[in-house]
Design a protein around this motif. Structure first.
Motif, PDB file in Angstrom:
ATOM      1  N   VAL A 120       0.858  -1.173   0.000  1.00 50.29           N
ATOM      2  CA  VAL A 120       0.000   0.000   0.000  1.00 50.29           C
ATOM      3  C   VAL A 120       0.905   1.237   0.000  1.00 50.29           C
ATOM      4  O   VAL A 120       1.925   1.258   0.695  1.00 50.29           O
ATOM      5  N   ILE A 121       0.535   2.199  -0.819  1.00 48.54           N
ATOM      6  CA  ILE A 121       1.258   3.481  -0.821  1.00 48.54           C
ATOM      7  C   ILE A 121       0.381   4.507  -0.110  1.00 48.54           C
ATOM      8  O   ILE A 121      -0.813   4.619  -0.411  1.00 48.54           O
ATOM      9  N   GLY A 122       0.968   5.204   0.831  1.00 48.17           N
ATOM     10  CA  GLY A 122       0.190   6.204   1.555  1.00 48.17           C
ATOM     11  C   GLY A 122       0.722   7.605   1.294  1.00 48.17           C
ATOM     12  O   GLY A 122       1.836   7.772   0.812  1.00 48.17           O
ATOM     13  N   THR A 123      -0.089   8.580   1.624  1.00 49.59           N
ATOM     14  CA  THR A 123       0.383   9.956   1.504  1.00 49.59           C
ATOM     15  C   THR A 123      -0.413  10.865   2.433  1.00 49.59           C
ATOM     16  O   THR A 123      -1.292  10.384   3.192  1.00 49.59           O
ATOM     17  N   LEU A 124      -0.081  12.146   2.398  1.00 50.38           N
ATOM     18  CA  LEU A 124      -0.723  13.125   3.275  1.00 50.38           C
ATOM     19  C   LEU A 124      -1.240  14.262   2.410  1.00 50.38           C
ATOM     20  O   LEU A 124      -0.581  14.677   1.464  1.00 50.38           O
ATOM     21  N   ALA A 125      -2.437  14.768   2.709  1.00 43.91           N
ATOM     22  CA  ALA A 125      -3.013  15.854   1.926  1.00 43.91           C
ATOM     23  C   ALA A 125      -3.387  17.008   2.841  1.00 43.91           C
ATOM     24  O   ALA A 125      -4.321  16.899   3.646  1.00 43.91           O
ATOM     25  N   VAL A 126      -2.652  18.105   2.721  1.00 38.29           N
ATOM     26  CA  VAL A 126      -2.940  19.288   3.531  1.00 38.29           C
ATOM     27  C   VAL A 126      -3.299  20.470   2.624  1.00 38.29           C
ATOM     28  O   VAL A 126      -4.360  21.077   2.761  1.00 38.29           O
ATOM     29  N   SER A 127      -2.416  20.776   1.675  1.00 35.81           N
ATOM     30  CA  SER A 127      -2.563  21.965   0.823  1.00 35.81           C
ATOM     31  C   SER A 127      -3.861  21.935   0.023  1.00 35.81           C
ATOM     32  O   SER A 127      -4.292  20.894  -0.457  1.00 35.81           O
ATOM     33  N   LEU A 175      -3.872   5.144   0.101  1.00 34.18           N
ATOM     34  CA  LEU A 175      -4.325   5.625   1.407  1.00 34.18           C
ATOM     35  C   LEU A 175      -3.865   7.069   1.537  1.00 34.18           C
ATOM     36  O   LEU A 175      -2.737   7.400   1.171  1.00 34.18           O
ATOM     37  N   VAL A 176      -4.766   7.899   2.061  1.00 34.38           N
ATOM     38  CA  VAL A 176      -4.336   9.277   2.264  1.00 34.38           C
ATOM     39  C   VAL A 176      -4.811   9.769   3.624  1.00 34.38           C
ATOM     40  O   VAL A 176      -5.913   9.430   4.063  1.00 34.38           O
ATOM     41  N   ILE A 177      -3.943  10.505   4.296  1.00 36.36           N
ATOM     42  CA  ILE A 177      -4.324  11.150   5.544  1.00 36.36           C
ATOM     43  C   ILE A 177      -4.688  12.588   5.163  1.00 36.36           C
ATOM     44  O   ILE A 177      -3.863  13.287   4.569  1.00 36.36           O
ATOM     45  N   VAL A 178      -5.905  12.989   5.480  1.00 36.52           N
ATOM     46  CA  VAL A 178      -6.388  14.291   5.019  1.00 36.52           C
ATOM     47  C   VAL A 178      -6.613  15.236   6.201  1.00 36.52           C
ATOM     48  O   VAL A 178      -7.229  14.844   7.200  1.00 36.52           O
ATOM     49  N   ALA A 179      -6.109  16.456   6.068  1.00 33.97           N
ATOM     50  CA  ALA A 179      -6.388  17.472   7.083  1.00 33.97           C
ATOM     51  C   ALA A 179      -7.665  18.204   6.687  1.00 33.97           C
ATOM     52  O   ALA A 179      -7.763  18.711   5.568  1.00 33.97           O
ATOM     53  N   VAL A 180      -8.622  18.232   7.591  1.00 27.58           N
ATOM     54  CA  VAL A 180      -9.887  18.927   7.299  1.00 27.58           C
ATOM     55  C   VAL A 180     -10.193  19.938   8.392  1.00 27.58           C
ATOM     56  O   VAL A 180      -9.641  19.890   9.490  1.00 27.58           O
ATOM     57  N   LYS A 181     -11.051  20.853   8.052  1.00 27.41           N
ATOM     58  CA  LYS A 181     -11.530  21.896   8.956  1.00 27.41           C
ATOM     59  C   LYS A 181     -12.261  21.255  10.132  1.00 27.41           C
ATOM     60  O   LYS A 181     -13.009  20.290   9.961  1.00 27.41           O
ATOM     61  N   SER A 182     -12.042  21.819  11.316  1.00 24.88           N
ATOM     62  CA  SER A 182     -12.782  21.347  12.490  1.00 24.88           C
ATOM     63  C   SER A 182     -13.296  22.569  13.248  1.00 24.88           C
ATOM     64  O   SER A 182     -12.632  23.600  13.275  1.00 24.88           O
ATOM     65  N   ASP A 183     -14.486  22.438  13.829  1.00 28.36           N
ATOM     66  CA  ASP A 183     -15.032  23.616  14.502  1.00 28.36           C
ATOM     67  C   ASP A 183     -14.368  23.876  15.848  1.00 28.36           C
ATOM     68  O   ASP A 183     -14.368  24.983  16.359  1.00 28.36           O
ATOM     69  N   GLY A 184     -13.816  22.827  16.421  1.00 27.29           N
ATOM     70  CA  GLY A 184     -13.250  23.020  17.760  1.00 27.29           C
ATOM     71  C   GLY A 184     -11.745  22.933  17.757  1.00 27.29           C
ATOM     72  O   GLY A 184     -11.101  22.848  16.715  1.00 27.29           O
ATOM     73  N   GLY A 185     -11.188  22.935  18.943  1.00 24.03           N
ATOM     74  CA  GLY A 185      -9.757  22.691  19.135  1.00 24.03           C
ATOM     75  C   GLY A 185      -8.885  23.631  18.336  1.00 24.03           C
ATOM     76  O   GLY A 185      -9.103  24.845  18.320  1.00 24.03           O
ATOM     77  N   ASP A 186      -7.913  23.070  17.666  1.00 22.18           N
ATOM     78  CA  ASP A 186      -6.988  23.913  16.905  1.00 22.18           C
ATOM     79  C   ASP A 186      -7.491  24.192  15.499  1.00 22.18           C
ATOM     80  O   ASP A 186      -6.758  24.741  14.673  1.00 22.18           O
TER      81      ASP A 186
END
Lengths: 372, 405, 372, 405
Positions: free
Chosen positions: C119-126, C161-172
């Motif tokens: 499995v190849i994984g990656t990260l998606a922020v931008s 597989l991708v780890i995605v950063a998404v908007k959250s109403d709380g925390g940081d």
């Protein structure tokens, strides 16, 4: 298209250079640097007699009524010679301020004496370490009496007249006041600096008589405008100094041999000197435009001034430090003159605000121009 | 990879700490002594207790210690002492040269212990006005006269000449052979008649170095080290022992001091430390500062494994000196107009930045200019070819010089 | 004091270098750069077989359970060889994220396959041009369904597989989600980039199934921590590349003659190569400390990581551009390999954030250390 | 000091503007033509109306204009035209060389007007693979064979070779004499048998240059310019006519484009233009950009007074190319991860920054590397001595080379 000085202006340059070669050798600089005198009073007298202090002051106030192009020619030569006299304070700052905002009465009272060099003027903004701003000022005037401390004030120990920036409750937060320094209630303490060939002092005002110069609450914009105009003149001094440092480095490198050949034939030295030449040329060309903008009071004077100023600071710092480096051990001795340029380069880059301050102003001017 | 001492190193460090704790002189001990005398007092105590010139043989006052032990002791000593080190040239360079080249055991027994104990101070008479980066271009003349040599000429950049008892000296005994072949090496008593010492004032206003003039100075041939004409080989021994710039010390303008200042002064009515240009500069300087520190750790590791530090150590001065110059200059910019004030009371950190600004051009030159350091890295580390040499194989007195050129 | 790799680690380096010399010549890089493939699948397979993708993953999840010191050794060699495989995405980013914050179930589901390279994984922020921040995120998860656009995503076109950063109403302000990329409702569009030897894509999520990774509303701190850890590994790749570029430049300069001598004998070239060596050495030494801080999870990892990262960016940019310059005209041809380093240097300096971003982080870490 | 034209200059400018307004081809005129044909259409119109090769004599299609008139025309033409200039080498370099060295008036009448009208295009065959910065180290062989010369060898970096009708060529006719003495200069028809042209792909992906191979290519001796062995002197005429980099143009990454970008993207959730590091960089770049612009104004002033631009013009490329490289790189940093995307649609300004980043390394090399430019400033502007030359006075075939070295 004519982006060159006139023949008359070039003649003035030759004359000025010759005069300073005769009257302001590095020996003269060294005497002030090493001695107790704050400046070379004899040189100052001669410079005034030549009319340099009167250059741009109109004839009705005892000046020569010449243009700023003549003044930058003189500035360059004074910079080249590192003249140990209060020229920048008295001419670029005090005279300019009175010219710009003085009432007719103030002009008549001060300009003829400033033009004749009988009176030395200066400007006092800084109140200690760090960047001054309208909100950082503590000096105040109340009922025509000025109180507060200014540190450092260039030529503060020898000046007769000082333009002081003080806190104001309205407008841009500051006002300019004109103060006769011969009053007893002003304490002057010379301070030791990096470049003892130009003196600086701490001034403590204890209710000194002060006259408003210009408009109450417009002092900070006045200071900025004054700095813009002075920046061009300072930059010409820096260009003069940079070229002198390059010439010193070149002469030494041509005559100094290592491993059987002149060190000027090594690329490490050749490219160092080429880099000096490049910075000096960029600075000089930017100074040309600055001079034109100053003379014509062009709308983009703030941009032209900041560009000349940043270029002048960078060129002189580089040339002065790499001139020492080119000289090797000898350049690091007190006996050689290399350090005069190194000190003067730093001093000139601190007077009227540092490189970082002017980089920021430059971009602000660019933003302003783009928006307009 | 482990930042901690090995057990042996830890034991040695503890021993050193104990010695320092017990024997380092108190303020009371130092009272009334000048800096040289203070250093001598401390040197004597180290010597008496077997902690001086650690890497020397025990016979001459040393401890037969390993390089890493020397480093550990220096680290610990640095924590308790801020004394100057007038013995650096004698103990670090003259001593090892004597041990390598002096065949007269009496001399070794006469000079080395007094060097180790700090009783006698030595200086190095190599540099000459016309030499500069061209180190071997010495012109100081040595002429044979019976059992003596007669020395005439001038040396420069001799630190400590005025308080030194002895000196190591390289002279030109034959100007008609190529540069490196006509040199002869001596040691001599600095009280010998005909020696005149003049301090050199530096641009910072202080005088750390001297010019030394030789007029018909006599040196017995027995004080020659190496053969006649072999002076350059002997000199290389001396130069190879120049203390590797590990750890550094001295100048203390660094990221920390500039950061302190940036927290104190304002830009745009906010602390300068919030200004992104200030931050970017600090980051770049920290990268260099930390990079040099960790490079020295790697050298220490190599030392502790028995290897000797090589020319890659040139990197410390090559990076450090210009960086410090720019940092001092920038710190003064942060003070704006007040940056030019150089006053113990009025200037931040008692004028550290201004003083450094004036002192640092010397560091970019002394011990090899920036340009020479870059050459060393290019030639000795990367193995790039030398430039064509105009003086190769030519009699020294026929090489073009500024005087003749 | 031992600031060196162990014998076993040095052995691993030799082995890795030998393997890559055989299996990842610049011909291999060129094929991916010029061809249609997004990566070299055969090389990826071999690398996985060597266990490199499994290096720091614990044995219970199918890994080798080695230390980060082994991983940085591999990273350096991959950087030196400019390996056209999704190693950084899958190993430094995706695997690290699952290792750090995955539930036991998530770990068991993904780590063994990541370790095996299946499995190849990656990260998606931008999400487009400019610096991403928690407040700039538009992607959201609602009821386990993720929607939004990520651009660019490194290896986004080939990852499983991708780890995605998404908007959250709380925390940081952000959360991390784990998304299986084999879902139909995810559109993947490869984008043309400066370095086609490493692929990038735009990912459009239209209600994709997503699992929370770690804690809701802690996503931004998680990204920062992940970046700190990855920064050390990226920096080692950069150091490997910088050294390779220096070696190329040196070899060429030794063999190329001008005016009767090797150009390597001119100070302009000698000092250029010395400057590369200096930057590479500073970067390498900072990377040593970074590796130690990463392995020991030292409290000053953020400082060590930023220092290594900034040094790595600066060294590789300089070495890669001056390597072309040293080669002269030939260095500017497509046929020579110089441009591979130039492209890769820039790519590596943009992944996980630019020089400026990391300079700022570095000083923040310094401030934090000083305050502590 | 005055930024305005003199009355004469203003009159000339008005005349040029009027011509451009009336005669510059419309989009309709250009329709269906490739870039070369478009340029040729425009060149023909200029020629027909006395506005081509302004500084040439009227007899050959010129206007006998002054340097400043040429500059004024270029400025005005630049405002209406963004055509390429495939005639730059022919009109700017080959033509003046022919005028200076060709003694055959028939040739001048045959070639110059067609050069001026754009009907025939010329290329320059000087550079060779082993030459590089060592421009005179040509190896392409010329051997006499009756009234002809036979050429064998390879040239490189020839722009426009594939669409050129003629070429100017420097060859080595005698390898047994020192480098500069064994060269002979020709012009030739590019359709001559034995010439093979291969495009060179650059790192940016485009191909602006060629390799040109010569296999037994015959050139009549009548097409020799200058004497046998005098080729370097003739080549210097060509090189001295290389267009002074006044005004510049081409690459458009500059302070303006980076500022635009900085107003659009964020740092710390604020426009990047507010970031002080961004501002400091922009300021420094603006100082260079403005400094170069005003330096070119000073050159223009000198031109208008009749002087010829000297080696100080090297400053433009020396400063401009590395600056543009760093600006492009920094602009990509401002875009962060998206900076690597190189796509007409997705990238800011259609990928200008990315394209420039890949194109600019060529500009640091072509027409003299940064290092050669610095040498030129050092030697020809400042008058510093050359480095020792290992190839001086040595037969060319005995000079150490990479091949033999």
């Amino acid at each position: 298209m004519n982006f060159e000085f006139s023949e008359e202006q070039n003649l003035l340059r030759d004359q000025a250079r010759g005069f300073l070669l005769d009257n302001c050798s590095t020996r003269v600089v060294r005497d002030v640097l090493e001695g107790d005198a704050s400046y070379d009073a004899a040189l100052w007298k001669k410079v005034a007699e030549m009319g340099w202090t009167a250059t741009v002051i109109p004839e009705e106030y005892g000046g020569l009524g010449l243009s700023y192009l003549e003044l930058v020619v003189i500035a360059e030569e004074l910079g080249r010679a590192m003249a140990p006299i209060p020229f920048s304070s008295s001419v670029y700052l005090a005279s300019e301020a009175v010219l710009a905002w003085g009432s007719e009465e103030q002009k008549l009272a001060w300009l003829p004496r400033l033009a004749a060099g009988e009176v030395i003027g200066t400007l006092a903004v800084s109140e200690g370490q760090g960047q001054a701003s309208a909100t950082s000022l503590n000096a105040t005037v109340s009922g025509g009496a000025l109180s507060g401390t200014k540190l450092p004030v260039i030529d503060g120990d020898i000046a007769d007249l000082v333009i002081v920036a003080v806190k104001s409750d309205g407008g841009d937060g500051a006002s300019l006041y004109l103060v006769d320094l011969t009053q007893d209630c002003i304490e002057r303490t010379p301070v030791r600096t990096l470049d003892p060939s130009r003196s600086q002092a701490r001034l403590d005002f204890n209710g000194a008589n002060a006259e408003l110069l210009g408009i109450e609450g417009r002092g900070w914009s006045q200071v900025q405008n004054l700095y813009d105009r002075a920046a061009v003149l300072f930059a010409w001094e820096q260009v003069g100094g940079s070229d002198a440092a390059l010439e010193m480095a070149k002469d030494y490198a041509m005559g100094r041999f290592a491993f059987g050949r002149a060190i000027a034939s090594y690329q490490a030295i050749k490219h160092k000197l080429a880099a000096m030449y490049v910075k000096n040329t960029l600075a000089r060309s930017n100074c040309y435009y600055g001079a034109w903008a100053l003379e014509t009071n062009a709308p983009d004077l703030p941009l032209a001034a900041a560009t000349a100023r940043v270029a002048g600071i960078q060129a002189y710092y580089f040339a002065s430090k790499e001139n020492i480096q080119t000289h090797g051990g000898m350049g690091y001795t007190w006996e050689f003159d290399c350090h005069f340029h190194y000190r003067r380069a730093k001093l000139l880059s601190l007077n009227i605000g540092s490189e970082g301050t002017w980089q920021d102003k430059l971009v602000t001017a660019l933003e302003h121009n783009n928006a307009a | 990879m482990d930042f901690n001492d090995t057990p042996q190193e830890a034991a040695f460090r503890a021993e050193a700490q104990a010695f320092l704790k017990d024997y380092y002189p108190t303020a009371e001990d130092f009272k009334g002594l000048n800096p040289i005398e203070q250093a001598q007092l401390w040197a004597k105590r180290k010597f008496d207790n077997g902690w001086s010139t650690l890497r020397w043989p025990k016979d001459y006052g040393g401890r037969d210690a390993s390089p890493i032990e020397q480093v550990i002791f220096n680290q610990e000593e640095g924590k308790v002492s801020d004394l100057g080190d007038p013995f650096q040239i004698g103990q670090g360079m003259a001593g090892p040269t004597l041990m390598a080249w002096c065949k007269n055991k009496d001399y070794l027994e006469r000079y080395l212990p007094k060097l180790s104990s700090g009783e006698e101070i030595w200086c190095q008479l190599f540099s000459e006005p016309a030499g500069g980066s061209d180190l071997a271009a010495m012109r100081t003349k040595a002429e044979r006269d019976g059992d003596d040599w007669i020395i005439n000429g001038q040396k420069i950049w001799t630190s400590g000449a005025h308080y030194s008892d002895f000196g190591i000296l390289v002279t030109r005994s034959d100007p008609t052979v190529p540069k490196h072949k006509g040199l002869t090496y001596f040691f001599l008593d600095m009280k010998t008649p005909g020696i005149e010492i003049k301090p050199i004032k530096q641009i910072s206003g202080t005088s750390n170095f001297n010019e030394v003039y030789f007029t018909d100075v006599r040196i017995p041939d027995s004080q020659r080290l190496g053969d006649v004409g072999q002076g350059w080989s002997v000199a290389l021994t001396t130069l190879m022992n120049e203390r590797a710039a590990i750890g550094g010390g001295g100048v203390s303008v660094g990221v920390k001091s500039v950061m302190q200042l940036a927290q104190k002064v304002n830009i745009d009515d906010k602390p300068a430390i919030e200004d992104k240009q200030v931050r970017a500069k600090l980051a770049d300087w920290y990268v260099q500062e930390a990079g040099l520190k960790f490079t020295s750790y790697r050298t220490l590791t190599a030392l502790s494994r028995g290897s000797t530090p090589g020319p890659e150590n040139s990197i410390g001065k090559l990076v450090g000196a210009p960086k410090t110059q720019d940092m001092a200059s920038f710190a003064m910019d942060l003070m704006e107009e007040s940056g030019a004030i150089w006053d113990d009371e009025l200037s931040e950190l008692a004028g550290l930045f201004q003083g450094t600004f004036l002192a640092i051009p010397g560091l970019r030159i002394a011990g090899g200019t920036d340009e020479i350091m870059a050459n060393i890295i290019a030639e000795r580390v990367l193995g790039l070819p030398q430039e064509p040499r105009m003086d190769k194989g030519i009699p020294f007195n026929e090489v073009p010089t500024s005087a003749k050129g």
